[in-house]
Design a protein around this motif. Structure first.
Motif, PDB file in Angstrom:
ATOM      1  N   MET A 130      17.494   2.846 -12.653  1.00 23.41           N
ATOM      2  CA  MET A 130      16.497   3.620 -11.923  1.00 23.41           C
ATOM      3  C   MET A 130      15.360   2.719 -11.473  1.00 23.41           C
ATOM      4  O   MET A 130      14.871   1.881 -12.240  1.00 23.41           O
ATOM      5  N   LEU A 131      14.935   2.889 -10.233  1.00 27.31           N
ATOM      6  CA  LEU A 131      13.770   2.154  -9.751  1.00 27.31           C
ATOM      7  C   LEU A 131      13.004   3.010  -8.762  1.00 27.31           C
ATOM      8  O   LEU A 131      13.559   3.924  -8.132  1.00 27.31           O
ATOM      9  N   THR A 132      11.723   2.718  -8.640  1.00 27.44           N
ATOM     10  CA  THR A 132      10.832   3.442  -7.740  1.00 27.44           C
ATOM     11  C   THR A 132      10.063   2.421  -6.918  1.00 27.44           C
ATOM     12  O   THR A 132       9.769   1.326  -7.403  1.00 27.44           O
ATOM     13  N   PHE A 133       9.772   2.766  -5.671  1.00 25.68           N
ATOM     14  CA  PHE A 133       8.966   1.839  -4.869  1.00 25.68           C
ATOM     15  C   PHE A 133       8.057   2.617  -3.920  1.00 25.68           C
ATOM     16  O   PHE A 133       8.332   3.769  -3.565  1.00 25.68           O
ATOM     17  N   ASP A 134       6.953   1.985  -3.553  1.00 26.92           N
ATOM     18  CA  ASP A 134       6.008   2.540  -2.591  1.00 26.92           C
ATOM     19  C   ASP A 134       6.112   1.759  -1.295  1.00 26.92           C
ATOM     20  O   ASP A 134       6.151   0.519  -1.312  1.00 26.92           O
ATOM     21  N   VAL A 135       6.151   2.473  -0.176  1.00 30.87           N
ATOM     22  CA  VAL A 135       6.064   1.814   1.122  1.00 30.87           C
ATOM     23  C   VAL A 135       4.659   1.986   1.679  1.00 30.87           C
ATOM     24  O   VAL A 135       3.819   2.660   1.081  1.00 30.87           O
ATOM     25  N   ASP A 136       4.400   1.377   2.829  1.00 30.33           N
ATOM     26  CA  ASP A 136       3.030   1.316   3.339  1.00 30.33           C
ATOM     27  C   ASP A 136       2.533   2.623   3.935  1.00 30.33           C
ATOM     28  O   ASP A 136       1.334   2.909   3.903  1.00 30.33           O
ATOM     29  N   THR A 137       3.429   3.434   4.480  1.00 28.10           N
ATOM     30  CA  THR A 137       2.981   4.685   5.091  1.00 28.10           C
ATOM     31  C   THR A 137       3.935   5.833   4.762  1.00 28.10           C
ATOM     32  O   THR A 137       5.121   5.615   4.478  1.00 28.10           O
ATOM     33  N   GLU A 138       3.427   7.049   4.823  1.00 30.94           N
ATOM     34  CA  GLU A 138       4.266   8.228   4.630  1.00 30.94           C
ATOM     35  C   GLU A 138       5.336   8.306   5.712  1.00 30.94           C
ATOM     36  O   GLU A 138       6.482   8.683   5.441  1.00 30.94           O
ATOM     37  N   ALA A 139       4.970   7.927   6.938  1.00 28.07           N
ATOM     38  CA  ALA A 139       5.935   7.967   8.037  1.00 28.07           C
ATOM     39  C   ALA A 139       7.139   7.080   7.746  1.00 28.07           C
ATOM     40  O   ALA A 139       8.285   7.446   8.024  1.00 28.07           O
ATOM     41  N   HIS A 140       6.892   5.897   7.187  1.00 30.57           N
ATOM     42  CA  HIS A 140       7.993   5.000   6.848  1.00 30.57           C
ATOM     43  C   HIS A 140       8.847   5.585   5.725  1.00 30.57           C
ATOM     44  O   HIS A 140      10.078   5.451   5.732  1.00 30.57           O
ATOM     45  N   ALA A 141       8.221   6.226   4.755  1.00 36.54           N
ATOM     46  CA  ALA A 141       8.985   6.849   3.667  1.00 36.54           C
ATOM     47  C   ALA A 141       9.930   7.912   4.225  1.00 36.54           C
ATOM     48  O   ALA A 141      11.117   7.954   3.877  1.00 36.54           O
ATOM     49  N   LEU A 142       9.415   8.760   5.117  1.00 38.70           N
ATOM     50  CA  LEU A 142      10.234   9.815   5.690  1.00 38.70           C
ATOM     51  C   LEU A 142      11.337   9.249   6.580  1.00 38.70           C
ATOM     52  O   LEU A 142      12.465   9.764   6.590  1.00 38.70           O
ATOM     53  N   GLN A 143      11.032   8.179   7.300  1.00 36.60           N
ATOM     54  CA  GLN A 143      12.036   7.571   8.173  1.00 36.60           C
ATOM     55  C   GLN A 143      13.180   6.971   7.357  1.00 36.60           C
ATOM     56  O   GLN A 143      14.354   7.065   7.743  1.00 36.60           O
ATOM     57  N   ILE A 144      12.855   6.366   6.216  1.00 33.53           N
ATOM     58  CA  ILE A 144      13.895   5.820   5.335  1.00 33.53           C
ATOM     59  C   ILE A 144      14.824   6.929   4.869  1.00 33.53           C
ATOM     60  O   ILE A 144      16.053   6.801   4.898  1.00 33.53           O
ATOM     61  N   LEU A 145      14.244   8.046   4.468  1.00 38.41           N
ATOM     62  CA  LEU A 145      15.046   9.165   3.975  1.00 38.41           C
ATOM     63  C   LEU A 145      15.967   9.720   5.063  1.00 38.41           C
ATOM     64  O   LEU A 145      17.083  10.161   4.780  1.00 38.41           O
ATOM     65  N   GLU A 146      15.508   9.694   6.297  1.00 35.81           N
ATOM     66  CA  GLU A 146      16.297  10.235   7.397  1.00 35.81           C
ATOM     67  C   GLU A 146      17.333   9.244   7.922  1.00 35.81           C
ATOM     68  O   GLU A 146      18.266   9.645   8.635  1.00 35.81           O
TER      69      GLU A 146
END
Length: 383
Positions: A299-315
């Motif tokens: 298991m690992l967790t990471f933070d990206v620089d913006t919420e938009a990038h987080a959502l784009q990764i998921l999509e």
């Protein structure tokens, strides 16, 4: 001499040399609700499957062996296991709990346990003063280590010493590492919790939960409660978990190897601001993990620089699935803000470090080259 854990995933010593069940290597599914008797007082050992079932009993013996407990209890889900465990307490009891718990646990404690008269104090148990939070009515300390999702690592032996000094139960949710990598009972804990849905089952095809204990008083209470409340795991689901456990070690080793490589890859990406994985030497819990566990998990967790990038990764992921849960052979990516921790108040999420930029990954057993190729493509496409 205790046998190795891979051997114990496959064999119970008490059954060796026997050919019960017609010699079947796959333990049978006893799909029955009730059992016939030869006469009054002449039981086969089983009466009604709410009380016990041979397939469930076999699974419970295997899990107890893996964790080094005197007994294990197989429940219909991880949350059913925690709910059952809470029944050993009474109104007015106080429990110190890890602040960065799985959101479902927090939901249960805050909406059901508190309603039943229990009191909770939430702490970061990897760094806060646990002893200072103990009160006259404190009965237990409840931790996850590593925590979900921020991967905080608590020193189980140290907390166990505090608990024993004050006559408290130490309860450890061991879902993230499984008994393959960590055995809290051997470090001084009294009770271990598992969502068996995760690494124990390993194939995302059934739900299960476990309580394991080495405390006879707890064992007696739980045996009475489980037969009374009726949340025991069904025979077919027990069989699925038994099947999954056979490959637990192989899966954990392979997934961990992939996780370490992904964690190091993520560290090199400009959009990634922080990687939370206890197998990285810079992780504050690295040395504790080396002391109390045999591995760092998948298991690992990471933070990206913006919420938009987080959502784009998921999509953008395709082979890697945007889905809740963890511990299966497939790699999954999860958005704690709207999934696993959606019911945790926003101010609590933010205090624990869970932001709209936070992503959690359960690393599977795919070829690492394919996982990194997909991540590379996804990250290159970020706008």
């Amino acid at each position: 001499m205790e046998r190795g854990i891979n051997t114990r995933c496959l064999h119970l010593e008490e059954t060796e040399g026997k050919t019960d069940n017609y010699g079947a290597l796959s333990y049978p599914i006893y799909q029955t609700a009730t059992y016939a008797h030869a006469g009054v007082g002449k039981s086969t050992g089983y009466d009604y499957s709410r009380l016990q079932n041979p397939t469930r009993e076999q699974l419970e013996k295997v899990v107890a062996s893996l964790e080094g407990g005197i007994d294990a209890f197989a429940l219909s889900s991880g949350m059913a296991a925690i709910t059952l465990l809470m029944e050993i307490f009474k109104p007015g009891d106080h429990i110190i709990a890890e602040a960065d718990l799985y959101g479902g646990s927090v939901r249960l404690f805050d909406n059901v346990s508190k309603k039943n008269g229990y009191e909770f104090t939430y702490l970061n148990c990897s760094r806060d003063d646990i002893e200072g939070a103990i009160k006259e009515n404190t009965k237990a300390v409840y931790i996850e280590t590593p925590t979900n999702p921020m991967m905080n690592v608590s020193d189980i032996s140290k907390i166990a010493e505090i608990a024993k000094r004050h006559g408290l139960y130490l309860i450890v949710d061991n879902t993230f590492l499984s008994p393959y990598f960590q055995n809290p009972l051997k470090l001084g804990a009294d009770i271990v919790i598992h969502s068996g849905t995760k690494f124990l089952g390993g194939h995302n095809d059934t739900l299960a939960g476990f309580i394991v204990t080495n405390n006879e008083e707890v064992q007696e209470k739980l045996r009475f409660i489980i037969k009374t409340t009726g949340a025991g795991l069904a025979p077919f689901d027990c069989w699925l978990i038994l099947r999954g456990i056979k490959t637990l070690g192989i899966r954990m080793e392979w997934s961990q190897e992939n996780a370490i490589k992904i964690a190091n890859w993520l560290k090199e990406q400009p959009v990634v601001k922080h990687v939370y994985y206890p197998g990285l030497q810079e992780h504050p819990g690295y040395e504790i993990m080396k002391k109390q566990a045999r591995g760092f998990g998948a298991m690992l967790t990471f933070d990206v620089d913006t919420e938009a990038h987080a959502l784009q990764i998921l999509e953008s992921v395709r082979m890697i699935k945007f889905a809740e849960s963890l511990g299966g052979v497939e790699t999954l990516i999860t958005y704690p803000t709207t999934q696993t921790h959606a019911d945790v108040p926003e101010e609590v999420r933010l205090k624990n470090g869970i932001t709209p930029c936070t992503l959690r990954v359960s690393v599977g057993i795919e070829d690492i080259e394919d996982l990194l190729a997909e991540l590379t493509e996804v990250f290159k496409g970020l706008k």
